[in-house]
Design a protein around this motif. Structure first.
Motif, short mmCIF file in Angstrom:
data_model
loop_
_atom_site.label_atom_id
_atom_site.label_comp_id
_atom_site.label_asym_id
_atom_site.label_seq_id
_atom_site.Cartn_x
_atom_site.Cartn_y
_atom_site.Cartn_z
N LYS B 26 -14.12 4.16 -3.70
CA LYS B 26 -15.40 3.60 -3.28
C LYS B 26 -15.38 2.09 -3.49
N VAL B 27 -16.29 1.40 -2.82
CA VAL B 27 -16.39 -0.04 -2.99
C VAL B 27 -16.64 -0.35 -4.46
N GLY B 28 -15.88 -1.33 -4.97
CA GLY B 28 -16.00 -1.70 -6.37
C GLY B 28 -14.96 -1.04 -7.25
N GLU B 29 -14.30 0.00 -6.72
CA GLU B 29 -13.31 0.71 -7.52
C GLU B 29 -11.92 0.10 -7.36
N LYS B 30 -11.06 0.38 -8.33
CA LYS B 30 -9.65 -0.02 -8.21
C LYS B 30 -8.97 0.94 -7.25
N VAL B 31 -8.12 0.39 -6.39
CA VAL B 31 -7.37 1.25 -5.48
C VAL B 31 -5.92 1.30 -5.92
N GLU B 32 -5.25 2.33 -5.43
CA GLU B 32 -3.82 2.45 -5.72
C GLU B 32 -3.01 1.73 -4.65
N ASP B 33 -1.89 1.16 -5.08
CA ASP B 33 -0.97 0.58 -4.10
C ASP B 33 -0.25 1.73 -3.41
N PHE B 34 0.40 1.43 -2.32
CA PHE B 34 1.15 2.45 -1.60
C PHE B 34 2.56 1.93 -1.35
N SER B 35 3.42 2.83 -0.91
CA SER B 35 4.79 2.46 -0.56
C SER B 35 5.14 3.27 0.67
N LEU B 36 4.94 2.68 1.83
CA LEU B 36 5.10 3.41 3.08
C LEU B 36 6.16 2.77 3.95
N GLU B 37 6.80 3.59 4.77
CA GLU B 37 7.86 3.07 5.61
C GLU B 37 7.31 2.37 6.85
N ASN B 38 7.93 1.25 7.17
CA ASN B 38 7.67 0.56 8.43
C ASN B 38 8.76 1.03 9.41
N THR B 147 -7.45 -8.94 -8.00
CA THR B 147 -8.10 -9.62 -9.13
C THR B 147 -7.25 -9.43 -10.37
N LYS B 148 -7.68 -10.08 -11.46
CA LYS B 148 -6.96 -9.91 -12.74
C LYS B 148 -6.98 -8.46 -13.15
N GLU B 149 -8.05 -7.75 -12.76
CA GLU B 149 -8.18 -6.35 -13.17
C GLU B 149 -7.38 -5.43 -12.27
N GLY B 150 -6.87 -5.98 -11.16
CA GLY B 150 -6.13 -5.13 -10.24
C GLY B 150 -6.67 -5.23 -8.83
N LEU B 151 -6.28 -4.27 -8.00
CA LEU B 151 -6.71 -4.27 -6.60
C LEU B 151 -8.07 -3.58 -6.50
N ILE B 152 -9.08 -4.35 -6.07
CA ILE B 152 -10.43 -3.81 -6.02
C ILE B 152 -10.87 -3.67 -4.55
N LEU B 153 -11.46 -2.53 -4.23
CA LEU B 153 -11.95 -2.30 -2.88
C LEU B 153 -13.27 -3.03 -2.67
N ARG B 154 -13.35 -3.79 -1.56
CA ARG B 154 -14.56 -4.60 -1.34
C ARG B 154 -15.32 -4.22 -0.08
N TYR B 155 -14.61 -3.59 0.90
CA TYR B 155 -15.30 -3.21 2.13
C TYR B 155 -14.65 -1.97 2.71
N ILE B 156 -15.50 -1.08 3.24
CA ILE B 156 -15.01 0.13 3.92
C ILE B 156 -15.63 0.21 5.30
N GLY B 157 -14.81 0.43 6.33
CA GLY B 157 -15.41 0.86 7.59
C GLY B 157 -15.00 0.12 8.84
N ALA B 158 -15.98 -0.13 9.68
CA ALA B 158 -15.76 -0.62 11.04
C ALA B 158 -15.30 -2.08 11.03
N ILE B 159 -14.60 -2.45 12.09
CA ILE B 159 -14.13 -3.82 12.21
C ILE B 159 -15.29 -4.75 12.56
N ASP B 160 -16.14 -4.31 13.48
CA ASP B 160 -17.34 -5.07 13.83
C ASP B 160 -18.35 -4.12 14.44
N ASP B 161 -19.44 -4.67 14.98
CA ASP B 161 -20.51 -3.78 15.43
C ASP B 161 -20.57 -3.59 16.93
N ASN B 162 -19.54 -3.99 17.66
CA ASN B 162 -19.57 -3.78 19.10
C ASN B 162 -18.19 -3.44 19.63
N TYR B 163 -17.93 -2.12 19.73
CA TYR B 163 -16.59 -1.73 20.16
C TYR B 163 -16.36 -2.10 21.63
#
Lengths: 174, 204
Positions: B26-38, B147-163
């Motif tokens: 959720k917003v405000g929470e620390k997120v986990e890093d990932f390791s995914l193939e390109n 941040t110093k505390e780690g990776l913090i989630l700040r926004y979730i969702g749509a890119i903008d308001d007019n697809y």
């Protein structure tokens, strides 16, 4: 895609009678497809107004789009549901989220599938308010289905098998 | 009295487990890093690879979804704008390619090359990252601040308001969030919804 229909008619070397018979064919063909239902494009406030004007009828609103494969796969179950409840105050309304420039394609799809249930085209560009207005739990992914009755409101963001759908509706429809 | 307290504790525990099990970080929470193939490079990518990044714009997206297609150029534009500002775009395809062959790693490479994606387009093979982040559809964004505390989630969702029309956008949610973070301020809108294609989960 549709440019081809009329394009060839302008070739000057086609004799006039060919042009007339082609036009006649197109007119008859066109009339055939025009018998398909008229699908209004509405915004969210109009959809809400529609929802509150259904009286005693419970309405199952299925949110779908032609490009959404799981949506298309479950359409027949909603048609079947609608037929099953034919003698009771419950009906299915399909709410298409197809893009406005794809509306004709959606209408052709509905006509081709012979779907006679009501179809509404929802044209909303600011979707955040619409999604939360339908249900705050909805993430915005389709398919999703909302049931609104005189004393009920239920929402599920999922695809259904026919059994799952009828079971849910039976539990909600009073 | 004891019974009431016991009951309240039970309810609290029940609520907490429910809250944790639903819908990812959720917003405000620390997120986990990932390791995914390109698939384009054959190498794995993690947020920790970006030593100088101030944060990240993680976009769950895919090839086939018409909404993703509508937003493709805007995702490229976000990368062009914010890669150099310390907020690189990282795209992740969370779909099961057996359900949608268009979204296979091979087709991801084709698309990335065709459009010259200025960002890595990663394949979430196990879909664990999509699940951890509570992603439900494509396209969908997570703006993450380092941040110093780690990776913090700040926004979730749509890119903008007019697809439909980039010119008519009134709320460029992601850009506004990133600009606010770069300026040291609060994100004005922390989450916004949009219609998208549901993620195609594996049938395991």
């Amino acid at each position: 895609m549709h440019d081809g229909y009329l394009g060839f008619l302008s070739y000057s070397f086609y004799p006039i009678f060919m042009r007339t018979s082609c036009l006649s064919f197109l007119l008859i063909f066109g009339l055939g497809t025009m018998n398909a239902q008229d699908i209004p494009s509405i915004d969210f406030p109009k959809l809400e107004a529609y929802m509150t004007s259904q009286g005693d009828t419970t309405v199952v609103y299925n949110f779908w789009a032609t490009w959404c494969r799981p949506c298309v796969a479950e359409l027949p179950y909603f048609v079947q549901l609608d037929n099953e409840y034919a003698d009771r105050p419950l009906k299915v309304v399909f709410v298409s989220l197809d893009f406005p420039d794809q509306k004709a394609r959606m209408e052709a799809f509905i006509a081709r599938k012979g779907i006679t249930q009501e179809v509404i085209h929802l044209d909303v560009s600011d979707q955040n308010a619409m999604i939360n207005g339908i249900d705050p739990k909805w993430s915005g992914a389709i398919p999703a289905t909302l049931i609104v009755g005189p004393n009920t409101r239920a929402f599920k963001e999922q695809s259904f098998t026919y059994e799952e759908l009828t079971k849910w509706v039976a539990s909600v429809f009073l | 009295m004891k019974q009431t307290i016991l009951f309240m504790v039970a309810v609290m525990i029940g609520f907490m487990t429910y809250a944790q099990s639903s819908m990812g970080f959720k917003v405000g929470e620390k997120v986990e890093d990932f390791s995914l193939e390109n698939p384009l490079t054959g190498k794995t990518v993690s947020m920790s690879d970006y030593e100088d990044a101030k944060g990240f714009i993680v976009v769950f997206t895919c090839n086939h979804c018409p909404y993703a297609v509508k937003y493709e150029q805007r995702i490229i534009d976000l990368a062009r704008a914010y890669n150099p500002m310390g907020y690189p775009v990282i795209a992740i395809n969370p779909n099961d390619p057996e359900a949608y062959p268009d979204d296979s790693p091979a087709n991801m490479v084709v698309r990335a090359k065709e459009k010259e994606y200025p960002f890595p387009y990663l394949f979430d093979e196990t879909q664990d990252v999509a699940k951890a982040y509570g992603a439900t559809r494509t396209p969908e964004v997570r703006v993450i601040e380092r941040t110093k505390e780690g990776l913090i989630l700040r926004y979730i969702g749509a890119i903008d308001d007019n697809y439909q029309d980039a010119e008519q956008v009134e709320n460029p949610y992601v850009a506004a969030a990133v600009k606010a973070l770069l300026g040291g301020g609060d994100v004005p809108v922390e989450s916004a919804k949009a219609v998208g294609c549901s993620i195609k989960w594996r049938k395991s």
